[in-house]
Design a protein around this motif. Structure first.
Motif, PDB file in Angstrom:
ATOM      1  N   LEU A  34       0.681  -1.149   0.055  1.00  0.00           N
ATOM      2  CA  LEU A  34       0.015  -0.079   0.208  1.00  0.00           C
ATOM      3  C   LEU A  34       1.098   1.311   0.140  1.00  0.00           C
ATOM      4  O   LEU A  34       1.799   1.269   0.842  1.00  0.00           O
ATOM      5  CB  LEU A  34      -0.799  -0.011   1.206  1.00  0.00           C
ATOM      6  CG  LEU A  34      -1.718   1.241   1.431  1.00  0.00           C
ATOM      7  CD1 LEU A  34      -2.681   1.415   0.381  1.00  0.00           C
ATOM      8  CD2 LEU A  34      -2.389   1.135   2.809  1.00  0.00           C
ATOM      9  N   VAL A  35       0.697   2.247  -0.939  1.00  0.00           N
ATOM     10  CA  VAL A  35       1.649   3.470  -1.019  1.00  0.00           C
ATOM     11  C   VAL A  35       0.692   4.454  -1.020  1.00  0.00           C
ATOM     12  O   VAL A  35      -0.395   4.628  -1.451  1.00  0.00           O
ATOM     13  CB  VAL A  35       2.202   3.336  -2.360  1.00  0.00           C
ATOM     14  CG1 VAL A  35       3.043   4.388  -2.507  1.00  0.00           C
ATOM     15  CG2 VAL A  35       2.890   2.012  -2.635  1.00  0.00           C
ATOM     16  N   MET A  36       1.008   5.421  -0.220  1.00  0.00           N
ATOM     17  CA  MET A  36       0.389   6.494   0.382  1.00  0.00           C
ATOM     18  C   MET A  36       1.338   7.983   0.085  1.00  0.00           C
ATOM     19  O   MET A  36       2.290   7.881   0.657  1.00  0.00           O
ATOM     20  CB  MET A  36      -0.342   6.566   1.572  1.00  0.00           C
ATOM     21  CG  MET A  36      -1.330   5.339   1.994  1.00  0.00           C
ATOM     22  SD  MET A  36      -1.375   4.721   3.862  1.00  0.00           S
ATOM     23  CE  MET A  36      -0.049   4.058   4.132  1.00  0.00           C
ATOM     24  N   ASP A 113       0.401  -6.584   2.125  1.00  0.00           N
ATOM     25  CA  ASP A 113       1.670  -7.293   2.955  1.00  0.00           C
ATOM     26  C   ASP A 113       2.456  -6.090   3.569  1.00  0.00           C
ATOM     27  O   ASP A 113       2.758  -6.210   4.959  1.00  0.00           O
ATOM     28  CB  ASP A 113       2.624  -7.921   1.928  1.00  0.00           C
ATOM     29  CG  ASP A 113       1.944  -9.142   1.320  1.00  0.00           C
ATOM     30  OD1 ASP A 113       1.330  -9.856   1.745  1.00  0.00           O
ATOM     31  OD2 ASP A 113       2.093  -8.983   0.199  1.00  0.00           O
ATOM     32  N   ARG A 114       2.638  -4.673   2.960  1.00  0.00           N
ATOM     33  CA  ARG A 114       3.396  -3.715   3.575  1.00  0.00           C
ATOM     34  C   ARG A 114       3.013  -2.525   3.191  1.00  0.00           C
ATOM     35  O   ARG A 114       1.939  -2.451   2.405  1.00  0.00           O
ATOM     36  CB  ARG A 114       4.841  -3.862   3.013  1.00  0.00           C
ATOM     37  CG  ARG A 114       5.678  -5.214   3.218  1.00  0.00           C
ATOM     38  CD  ARG A 114       5.944  -5.247   4.875  1.00  0.00           C
ATOM     39  NE  ARG A 114       6.923  -6.339   5.073  1.00  0.00           N
ATOM     40  CZ  ARG A 114       6.677  -7.575   5.186  1.00  0.00           C
ATOM     41  NH1 ARG A 114       5.257  -7.967   5.335  1.00  0.00           N
ATOM     42  NH2 ARG A 114       7.359  -8.852   5.403  1.00  0.00           N
ATOM     43  N   PHE A 115       3.176  -1.405   3.866  1.00  0.00           N
ATOM     44  CA  PHE A 115       2.819  -0.037   3.325  1.00  0.00           C
ATOM     45  C   PHE A 115       4.149   0.730   3.395  1.00  0.00           C
ATOM     46  O   PHE A 115       5.159   0.618   3.721  1.00  0.00           O
ATOM     47  CB  PHE A 115       1.883   0.480   4.580  1.00  0.00           C
ATOM     48  CG  PHE A 115       2.480   0.974   5.612  1.00  0.00           C
ATOM     49  CD1 PHE A 115       2.951   2.374   5.864  1.00  0.00           C
ATOM     50  CD2 PHE A 115       2.806   0.241   6.821  1.00  0.00           C
ATOM     51  CE1 PHE A 115       3.728   2.916   6.882  1.00  0.00           C
ATOM     52  CE2 PHE A 115       3.234   0.624   8.038  1.00  0.00           C
ATOM     53  CZ  PHE A 115       3.939   1.921   8.010  1.00  0.00           C
ATOM     54  N   ILE A 116       3.837   1.879   2.585  1.00  0.00           N
ATOM     55  CA  ILE A 116       4.865   3.044   2.276  1.00  0.00           C
ATOM     56  C   ILE A 116       4.144   4.431   2.502  1.00  0.00           C
ATOM     57  O   ILE A 116       3.055   4.191   1.904  1.00  0.00           O
ATOM     58  CB  ILE A 116       5.614   2.751   0.802  1.00  0.00           C
ATOM     59  CG1 ILE A 116       6.361   1.486   0.948  1.00  0.00           C
ATOM     60  CG2 ILE A 116       6.832   4.060   1.031  1.00  0.00           C
ATOM     61  CD1 ILE A 116       6.846   1.286  -0.519  1.00  0.00           C
ATOM     62  N   LEU A 117       4.479   5.131   3.262  1.00  0.00           N
ATOM     63  CA  LEU A 117       3.960   6.501   3.310  1.00  0.00           C
ATOM     64  C   LEU A 117       5.049   7.594   3.109  1.00  0.00           C
ATOM     65  O   LEU A 117       5.902   7.488   3.786  1.00  0.00           O
ATOM     66  CB  LEU A 117       2.980   6.605   4.704  1.00  0.00           C
ATOM     67  CG  LEU A 117       2.356   7.805   5.034  1.00  0.00           C
ATOM     68  CD1 LEU A 117       1.136   7.599   5.708  1.00  0.00           C
ATOM     69  CD2 LEU A 117       3.004   8.797   5.437  1.00  0.00           C
TER      70      LEU A 117
END
Length: 283
Positions: A34-36, A113-117
């Motif tokens: 997930l990219v925010m 699975d993962r996130f980046i903000l």
């Protein structure tokens, strides 16, 4: 969303090199991230009390060597558990990253699975660190902050790239902005093979503090950066955006009518299958 993803990929590559001496091999299974991209005020936390201005899901498949990005427009109507249907980007301000992840998983019907903000200060720093980007501006316009853009190919610094990618004017509104963000993404990826990470670190790392949040481990970051740098390019990156129709509904959070993008279940299923590279299964 997602000129920010290109910035994130460069951020992760440089961050990983600094944080881990050597990267471990990436897992064989695909990774869904997930990219925010958020517009946090200077000096304020980037993951508290903010809404994503850009939102998407990145699918990295090490075995196939592919990278795929599905953008979720911020006005997409989604179910917020405990509140009811609202804009998908309201989830972050309501319940933080875990709740935003839960809402996007429910909307798309997949596991993240993962996130980046990353905030916009981080994006601007990345563009500055690579010496700006050359973009072909399709038509002249003036952004909300007063910056003017002529039509044609031109090299833009970090502040102007950010203003270009965030512009929502014109007949296509938010969808036009998404197209510009994807243009920025491809321009960043096109620069990646020519960038020497050592000198990049010296220019970029002092500007990164406070601009990035992720639950990717440093060794995992470096492994992904090394694995996908040759194969994830401006030409090979697959991108798509959820399409829908505009409608107005009362919002349970702000308690007033808001304009939404309403996306049909069939559209979600089709784009999910494409994202997962599983076109034969759309249910």
């Amino acid at each position: 969303m997602m000129g920010w993803v290109g910035a994130v990929l460069l951020l992760l590559g440089s961050f990983g090199v600094a944080a881990a001496g050597s990267g471990r091999e990436v897992a064989d299974r695909p990774l869904t991230v997930l990219v925010m991209g958020v517009d946090a005020r200077p000096g304020q936390p980037i993951d508290i009390g903010v809404r994503p201005d850009a939102l998407g899901v990145l699918r990295l498949d090490p075995a196939a060597g592919t990278c795929r990005l599905l953008t979720v427009p911020r006005d997409t109507r989604a179910e917020l558990p405990g509140y009811g249907p609202s804009k998908v980007n309201h989830a972050l301000v309501v319940g933080g990253v875990p709740y935003q992840r839960r809402v996007v998983e429910g909307l798309l019907g997949l596991e993240i699975d993962r996130f980046i903000l990353v905030d916009f200060g981080g994006v601007e720093a990345v563009v500055e660190s690579v010496g700006g980007l050359t973009l072909d501006v399709p038509e002249e316009f003036t952004a909300a902050d007063g910056l003017s853009f002529a039509a044609g190919e031109q090299t833009l610094d970090g502040a102007r790239v950010l203003a270009y990618a965030r512009y929502r004017g014109g007949p296509e509104g938010d969808l036009g902005r998404i197209e510009r963000q994807q243009q920025v993404l491809r321009a960043l990826l096109a620069r990646a093979p020519d960038i020497e990470l050592g000198p990049l670190l010296g220019r970029l790392l002092p500007s990164l503090e406070g601009h990035l949040r992720t639950d990717l481990a440093p060794a995992e970051i470096l492994g992904l950066a090394r694995h996908f740098r040759p194969s994830c390019t401006g030409e090979t990156l697959w991108t798509a955006t959820l399409d829908g129709t505009t409608a107005t509904f009362a919002d349970p959070l702000v308690r007033q009518p808001l304009s939404y993008l309403v996306v049909a279940e069939t559209e979600i299923a089709r784009k999910r299958a494409l994202l997962l590279n599983d076109e034969g299964r759309t249910g």
